[in-house]
Write an enzyme that holds these catalytic residues in place. Structure first.
Site, PDB file in Angstrom:
ATOM      1  N   ASP A  18      54.831  25.536  74.666  1.00 57.19           N
ATOM      2  CA  ASP A  18      55.833  24.488  74.845  1.00 57.19           C
ATOM      3  C   ASP A  18      56.932  24.567  73.788  1.00 57.19           C
ATOM      4  O   ASP A  18      56.945  23.821  72.802  1.00 57.19           O
ATOM      5  CB  ASP A  18      55.158  23.106  74.802  1.00 57.19           C
ATOM      6  CG  ASP A  18      54.227  22.929  75.997  1.00 57.19           C
ATOM      7  OD1 ASP A  18      54.304  23.750  76.935  1.00 57.19           O
ATOM      8  OD2 ASP A  18      53.429  21.974  75.977  1.00 57.19           O
TER       9      ASP A  18
ATOM     10  N   GLU B  88      43.118  26.410  75.033  1.00 64.21           N
ATOM     11  CA  GLU B  88      42.824  26.665  73.593  1.00 64.21           C
ATOM     12  C   GLU B  88      41.382  26.332  73.265  1.00 64.21           C
ATOM     13  O   GLU B  88      40.847  26.965  72.360  1.00 64.21           O
ATOM     14  CB  GLU B  88      43.789  25.856  72.719  1.00 64.21           C
ATOM     15  CG  GLU B  88      45.232  26.302  72.826  1.00 64.21           C
ATOM     16  CD  GLU B  88      45.880  25.978  74.172  1.00 64.21           C
ATOM     17  OE1 GLU B  88      45.481  24.969  74.780  1.00 64.21           O
ATOM     18  OE2 GLU B  88      46.741  26.740  74.616  1.00 64.21           O
TER      19      GLU B  88
ATOM     20  N   ASP C 159      46.258  27.381  81.787  1.00 67.00           N
ATOM     21  CA  ASP C 159      46.885  26.552  80.755  1.00 67.00           C
ATOM     22  C   ASP C 159      45.812  25.730  80.040  1.00 67.00           C
ATOM     23  O   ASP C 159      44.658  25.694  80.466  1.00 67.00           O
ATOM     24  CB  ASP C 159      47.927  25.641  81.431  1.00 67.00           C
ATOM     25  CG  ASP C 159      48.787  24.904  80.403  1.00 67.00           C
ATOM     26  OD1 ASP C 159      48.959  25.424  79.288  1.00 67.00           O
ATOM     27  OD2 ASP C 159      49.275  23.810  80.722  1.00 67.00           O
TER      28      ASP C 159
HETATM   29  C1  GLC Z   1      51.315  22.149  79.129  1.00 63.20           C
HETATM   30  C2  GLC Z   1      51.921  23.509  79.396  1.00 63.20           C
HETATM   31  C3  GLC Z   1      53.174  23.364  80.233  1.00 63.20           C
HETATM   32  C4  GLC Z   1      52.818  22.617  81.516  1.00 63.20           C
HETATM   33  C5  GLC Z   1      52.172  21.282  81.209  1.00 63.20           C
HETATM   34  C6  GLC Z   1      51.681  20.560  82.463  1.00 63.20           C
HETATM   35  O1  GLC Z   1      52.145  21.390  78.319  1.00 63.20           O
HETATM   36  O2  GLC Z   1      52.195  24.198  78.212  1.00 63.20           O
HETATM   37  O3  GLC Z   1      53.728  24.617  80.513  1.00 63.20           O
HETATM   38  O4  GLC Z   1      53.968  22.439  82.283  1.00 63.20           O
HETATM   39  O5  GLC Z   1      51.067  21.457  80.344  1.00 63.20           O
HETATM   40  O6  GLC Z   1      50.754  21.309  83.151  1.00 63.20           O
END
Ligand code: GLC
Length: 700
Positions: free
Chosen positions: A493, A419, A416
């Site tokens: 998200d 980017e 995650d």
């Molecule tokens: C980001 C991710 C989400 C995750 C969050 C906390 O917003 O897109 O899926 O739950 O971070 O890690």
């Protein structure tokens, strides 16, 4: 989730309303390396522009263009992601006549393709069966470091599909898209840029497909707002550009697969239903969730651990609430669950934390132009970022993954914030962050490679998992062209509203057409709270996404299949059970994706182009699973809708005796269909499982 204002830096890039005004036309008046029987034209002009162009396969045409032959990096004969750079298997020589060049070939299906190239204007003219279809010209603004590829169609009547992770509409004609991987936690319909960059444009005209691919991971923009023109702007001085022709989408997908490769063979359990939230904590909460699934006999294969499993958000650690992680993971395995923890690229600055210490000792973290370590806040506070382009760093990261698997017995990794997303005003790394690509001895500034950062994180991660298993599982939020080689993806998200429910079909279909077959959207929506009807509609639809996972943000109420009352629990259970019956079919589609690059979930125009399959009312609200099953979920509260069935004959999945003649629109009613309207093509072969599975059995 990250709610920080866009910085000036990013804004400068996002609001490039001002098209650079002064385009220089490029004249090539000298050439070298010209060889009559060569597939390739190869020019360098006195002001050092460089152009190499030709067919690398019967229907794949490549243009390499650079405005400066002495660039520190040279993308000629290089790509960050293309598998097959040059192939000399097909000889399609250029013929010269007074500075005009021509190459001709016959495409699969028999159409004659001709390309004429005028070197004085860097102008390509393409025709099919002697009818001119489009021209392509290259221009530049060297001072501002922009390249500009302009495609002009003769006939303005076309649709534009593909383009990876984008919101609806699926047809992007009339739109503008930005490629600059961005964490946008409040994205809505039309938001651009998003988390991933797939600059693959599929133009459909009269049932024929033209594909344009812009392979450069710097900031770029695609302007499709014009009647007849598609304009690519790339903020770099060099670019590899590909064009394909194809009489059908299967042909196009095979060409994409040839260039970029296909998904790796995922484990079969990755096709099962998956459950997540930000975050299930402490460890006993994970146990409760797992137990509820089994007690309630709702099939589920994977439980995700979001950032709160960590010690102060430090990657590759477990915190106070998960001191019993080994036992927890063993217990989950006993129950048939797989465990996939999240990992972010930001490494907390903390002496004594082994990942930080090793990174510092080996000089693995990114520095700026003045050789100072880059420090930016993310979840754990101040962080450094691994230099993922560097092979040594990739190997180190792979070893961290490997150690983590050995230590904890986890089954996959969820990448995650890659980017990469940061909490400073710029929201990502600074433009002068220095990346090192050792294979070529290149040092590249972040601006030039931004869109490929997440892709390299997934590469290093999957390579770590490969030490243990031939069927690794990596899920990613950020990616780039060809990213299917290393990871499956979800669409970031999203929001718990009807627009996002509706949007998930076009976004998954668009990613599929761009080469990424294993995709899903957070079922129920990530931010916000779904009302029961919305969750019901979403679990019914989402149970059939190639990647099927419920996930929700911190602070939201429970979002499990049983959280919305008994009635919805029963519906969710029946739906997920049907998914499990279809796992052998999903697996055969995964195999097809692996071998040929076909998407698992396909638009209804995948095999048949006509005015109904090209009507967005239908192609954005229905989907084909493989060639044989057509799903027409209810996208609103209404329990009625119309379905268009493509030519052929279709059975109702639920009432097998009901035969529908295709190429027609039928009104359908929820009452006549159990769970979700599904139609079965009359020549279907659907491998199915008739065991009552709660998870995909080991070694199945
Ligand atoms: C980001 C991710 C989400 C995750 C969050 C906390 O917003 O897109 O899926 O739950 O971070 O890690």
């Amino acid at each position: 989730m990250l709610l920080i204002k866009i910085s000036n830096f990013t804004q400068k890039r996002l609001n490039i309303k001002k098209t650079p005004k002064k385009w220089n036309t490029i004249a090539f008046n000298s050439s070298d390396n010209q060889n009559e029987s060569s597939n390739e034209l190869h020019f360098i002009n006195p002001i050092e522009q460089k152009l190499r162009t030709g067919f690398i396969r019967n229907s794949i045409f490549k243009i390499f263009y650079s405005t400066n032959k002495n660039l520190a990096t040279n993308y000629e004969n290089f790509s960050w992601t293309v598998k097959e750079l040059d192939s000399n298997s097909t000889k399609i020589p250029w013929q010269e006549n007074q500075g005009q060049f021509k190459a001709e070939t016959t495409l699969q299906g028999g159409k004659k393709l001709k390309i004429a190239f005028d070197q004085s204007k860097t102008f390509f003219l393409t025709s099919l069966n002697d009818e001119v279809v489009f021209s392509l010209s290259i221009k530049e603004n060297k001072a501002k470091k922009w390249l500009f590829f302009n495609i002009e169609f003769i006939n303005p009547d076309y649709n534009i599909f593909g383009l990876g992770e984008q919101t609806e509409p699926m047809d992007k004609k009339g739109k503008e898209i930005i490629f600059w991987n961005t964490d946008n936690p409040t994205y809505r319909m039309g938001s651009t840029p998003l988390y991933q960059s797939w600059p693959i444009t599929l133009v459909q005209q009269n049932g024929f497909f033209y594909t344009f691919i812009c392979d450069n991971p710097a900031f770029s923009k695609l302007d499709m707002q014009h009647q007849k023109e598609i304009k690519y702007f790339v903020h770099d001085l060099q670019l590899n550009f590909y064009i394909f022709w194809g009489s059908n989408l299967k042909d196009i997908m095979e060409q994409l697969a040839f260039l970029f490769g296909t998904t790796y063979p995922l484990p079969k359990w990755a096709l099962g239903y998956q459950q997540s939230r930000y975050s299930y904590t402490p460890s006993n909460r994970v146990r409760e969730i797992a137990k509820s699934f089994r007690d309630k006999c709702i099939p589920c294969d994977v439980i995700y651990l979001d950032i709160h499993y960590m010690d102060n958000f430090k990657c590759f650690t477990f915190g106070n609430e998960f001191t019993d992680y080994k036992q927890l993971i063993d217990e989950l395995h006993e129950l048939g669950f797989k465990v996939v923890p999240i990992i972010d690229p930001g490494i907390k600055i903390e002496q004594g934390y082994p990942v930080y210490d090793e990174g510092i000792k080996n000089n693995f973290f990114l520095k700026d132009r003045k050789n100072n370590l880059i420090t930016i806040k993310v979840w754990p506070g101040d962080c450094h970022f691994p230099d993922f382009l560097n092979k040594d760093v990739q190997n180190w990261w792979s070893s961290l993954v490997q150690r983590f698997v050995d230590q904890a017995g986890i089954d996959g990794i969820w990448c995650d914030m890659n980017e990469p997303s940061t909490f400073d005003k710029r929201r990502t790394l600074q433009p002068d962050a220095q990346h090192h690509f050792k294979e070529k001895n290149w040092t590249l500034e972040h601006e030039k490679i931004h869109n490929i950062f997440g892709f390299f994180m997934t590469k290093a991660t999957v390579e770590g998992l490969l030490y243990k298993s031939n069927n690794p599982f990596v899920l990613t939020r950020s990616s780039y062209l060809g990213g299917q080689k290393y990871a499956s993806a979800w669409t970031g998200d999203n929001h718990s509203d009807w627009a996002h429910l509706k949007n998930s079909i076009p976004s998954i279909l668009s990613l599929g057409l761009s080469g990424q077959p294993v995709v899903g959207s957070d079922i129920g929506g990530f931010t916000g709270i779904p009302d029961p009807k919305l969750y019901e509609r979403w679990i019914i639809q989402g149970a059939f996404y190639p990647f099927s996972r419920t996930h929700t943000a911190i602070g939201t109420p429970d979002q499990e299949p049983w959280s919305f009352g008994e009635n919805i629990e029963n519906i969710a259970k029946a739906t997920i059970k049907l998914r499990y019956k279809l796992i052998p079919y999903y697996y055969s589609l995964l195999y097809e994706a692996f071998v040929k690059g076909y998407p698992i979930m396909r638009p209804i125009f995948f095999n048949e182009i006509n005015r109904f399959t090209l009507d967005k009312i239908y192609y954005e609200s229905e989907f084909l699973l493989g060639d044989f099953l057509l799903f027409a979920p209810y996208m609103t509260k209404s329990n009625k809708r119309d379905v268009y069935l493509p030519p052929g004959e279709w059975y109702s999945w639920w009432k097998k005796e009901e035969l529908f003649v295709g190429d027609s629109i039928y009104p359908i009613d929820e009452e006549d269909n159990e769970i979700i309207p599904i139609f079965l093509s009359d020549h279907a072969i659907i491998p199915m499982s008739f065991e009552n599975l709660n998870f995909v059995p080991k070694n199945s």
